[in-house]
Design a protein around this motif. Structure first.
Motif, PDB file in Angstrom:
ATOM      1  N   SER B 126       0.655  -1.249  -0.322  1.00 45.96           N
ATOM      2  CA  SER B 126       0.197   0.003  -0.291  1.00 45.96           C
ATOM      3  C   SER B 126       0.551   1.196   0.006  1.00 45.96           C
ATOM      4  O   SER B 126       0.302   1.890  -0.028  1.00 45.96           O
ATOM      5  N   PRO B 130      -1.227   4.224  -3.987  1.00 44.74           N
ATOM      6  CA  PRO B 130      -1.813   4.501  -3.361  1.00 44.74           C
ATOM      7  C   PRO B 130      -3.275   4.229  -3.234  1.00 44.74           C
ATOM      8  O   PRO B 130      -3.861   4.739  -2.166  1.00 44.74           O
ATOM      9  N   LEU B 132      -4.808   1.428  -3.066  1.00 50.37           N
ATOM     10  CA  LEU B 132      -4.477   0.692  -1.941  1.00 50.37           C
ATOM     11  C   LEU B 132      -4.518   0.691  -0.519  1.00 50.37           C
ATOM     12  O   LEU B 132      -5.659   0.152   0.285  1.00 50.37           O
ATOM     13  N   GLN B 133      -4.045   2.073  -0.781  1.00 47.39           N
ATOM     14  CA  GLN B 133      -3.590   2.740   0.682  1.00 47.39           C
ATOM     15  C   GLN B 133      -5.185   3.606   0.678  1.00 47.39           C
ATOM     16  O   GLN B 133      -5.639   2.958   2.343  1.00 47.39           O
ATOM     17  N   ASN B 134      -5.345   4.093   0.289  1.00 54.55           N
ATOM     18  CA  ASN B 134      -6.478   4.866   0.195  1.00 54.55           C
ATOM     19  C   ASN B 134      -8.082   3.838   0.562  1.00 54.55           C
ATOM     20  O   ASN B 134      -8.726   3.938   1.512  1.00 54.55           O
ATOM     21  N   ILE B 136      -7.661   0.761   2.506  1.00 53.57           N
ATOM     22  CA  ILE B 136      -7.480  -0.082   3.646  1.00 53.57           C
ATOM     23  C   ILE B 136      -8.121   1.086   4.294  1.00 53.57           C
ATOM     24  O   ILE B 136      -8.891   0.725   5.256  1.00 53.57           O
ATOM     25  N   TYR B 137      -7.373   2.589   4.092  1.00 57.90           N
ATOM     26  CA  TYR B 137      -8.284   3.850   5.363  1.00 57.90           C
ATOM     27  C   TYR B 137      -9.811   3.473   5.621  1.00 57.90           C
ATOM     28  O   TYR B 137     -10.343   3.884   6.177  1.00 57.90           O
TER      29      TYR B 137
END
Lengths: 244, 244
Positions: B126, B130, B132-134, B136-137
């Motif tokens: 992630s 980016p 993917l990070q978003n 997960i958040y």
DNA sequence: CGATAGGTTGATGGAACTCAATCATTGTGG
DNA sequence: CCACAATGATTGAGTTCCATCAACCTATCG
């Protein structure tokens, strides 16, 4: 920057006494500096001042610097439903990341100061600082965990157990802040406590009175002293004074 | 890879019928391929088989591919406390990210298949993706939001309202999965429902019977049909059939 | 100083828990 | 394959905890 005359609301993250609570410990000075740059520090909030309301677009999460914040819903019938209380060093507004709209409202319970942290900036920064990303993941997870603990409290416990647990939880949070865990001032009204715990105000009042009669608590308005911690733990069915 | 004879537990994310629910929609094929590489797919779980237990080290989060999972605590008195139910396309184990230890346990309510997603790998990936990070958040935030909604349910509602809301919530989740929202099989026992909602088993049973007498539901063991959705919504004090 | 909000105390009723018995279903070993 | 145990679900009777309604007290404030 001149010191001594700096109003509270311009303190940096470096200087902030709460950074051990609020910031990921593993961030280096440079990282903290970058975080600093994106944090907005408005003027102190008055009691009852709103931070966001149901329907507002989500832009930021918020860190409490001083005072106490209440997060709540207004249901279809117009009744308030308290979701949580946040004190110095704690972060709120996390529930709105998902659909980018606030479905709850937040207001100050007393004169308070908060830091506004634009979430888009956090996302950009956390791509560059893996420790920050990790911190955010853990922070969100911690909120999930404590919400789940609250579920158990609400679904299974009696009025006395609920209030005992609530007080021990507050006590622990004060202790984390190097304040007395045995003597503190409740920032919220009895109504708010009852609403949060799923109890009538009258029940909250009665339990306070009873615990006082049994020499577990000393209560004077919003000032609470825990006289017999062991007994309070027993009542709350908690093994320690710091459940969560 | 040969097709047709591939056991379920080796399907890729690309092929998985649930990827619209389970994966961030904004990932491109290449990103999904990278995610694919880190996802472990074990053999199907038997009913009552444990996935993790209190005290286990946290390594992975889990996605349900089929069946249903129950997440629960065991308290000091040895009693089970149900935290949540997870069905196909949903992700569980998020509460353990925070301190890297599972404080709850998870078991299969029926024959189930899950994907194990090593969280360390997710973190690494992630940083690079980016979106993917978003995702997960937002996923974590969604869990916070739904946990908070559950708090309101538990603290303020009557037995009928709780069960009505619970059934409508299940109904909505089945509908998302293109299954009938009006006729489905409960994967969990009455005991689990009561435990989850903070009600005695007998109360759950009585409410089911009452709702059946009033032609709101048709209940046969674990098979439930919603006969009168409008009335069920009214009972649950929900505006729509899909409150969560 | 009256008004308003917040807090306490008392009396009463009801929703849901507990205890107990029965029925239904599932699983197991002889 | 069936008897029997174990588990899960339902129904009834009695009890209890807490919400509700109501009155009163206290503090804050315009």
């Amino acid at each position: 920057m001149p010191s001594g005359v700096i109003p509270t609301y311009t303190t940096t993250c470096h200087e902030c006494a709460l950074n051990a609570l609020c910031l990921p410990v593993s961030l280096c000075d440079e990282d903290i500096g970058q975080l600093d740059d994106i944090v907005g520090r408005g003027r102190p909030l008055q009691r009852n001042q709103r931070i966001y309301e149901t329907g507002d677009k989500f832009d930021s999460i918020y860190a409490v610097r001083s005072g106490a914040i209440k997060v709540f819903n207004i249901d279809a019938a117009g009744d308030e439903q308290v979701i949580g209380f946040y004190m110095a060093g704690e972060i709120f507004g996390l529930d709105a990341i998902h659909d980018q709209i606030h479905e709850s409202s937040a207001k100050a319970l007393e004169t308070s100061a908060i830091c506004e942290i634009p979430f888009q900036k956090v996302e950009e920064l956390s791509i560059k600082i893996p420790n920050l990303q990790n911190y955010i993941y853990r922070m969100l997870s911690k909120e999930i965990h404590s919400d789940q603990q609250l579920q158990l409290l609400l679904s299974k416990k009696t009025a006395e157990e609920k209030i005992g647990t609530f007080l021990l939880n507050l006590s622990g949070r004060y202790q984390q802040r190097k304040l007395s865990p045995n003597s503190f001032r409740l920032p919220m009204a009895r109504t708010d406590i009852g609403n949060y715990l799923g109890l009538a105000v009258e029940t909250v009042s009665r339990v306070f009175t009873r615990l006082q009669k049994n020499n577990v608590l000393q209560v004077d308005g919003k000032e609470v002293s825990i006289i017999n911690t062991t007994e309070l733990c027993r009542i709350a069915h908690a093994d320690t004074a710091n459940p969560g």
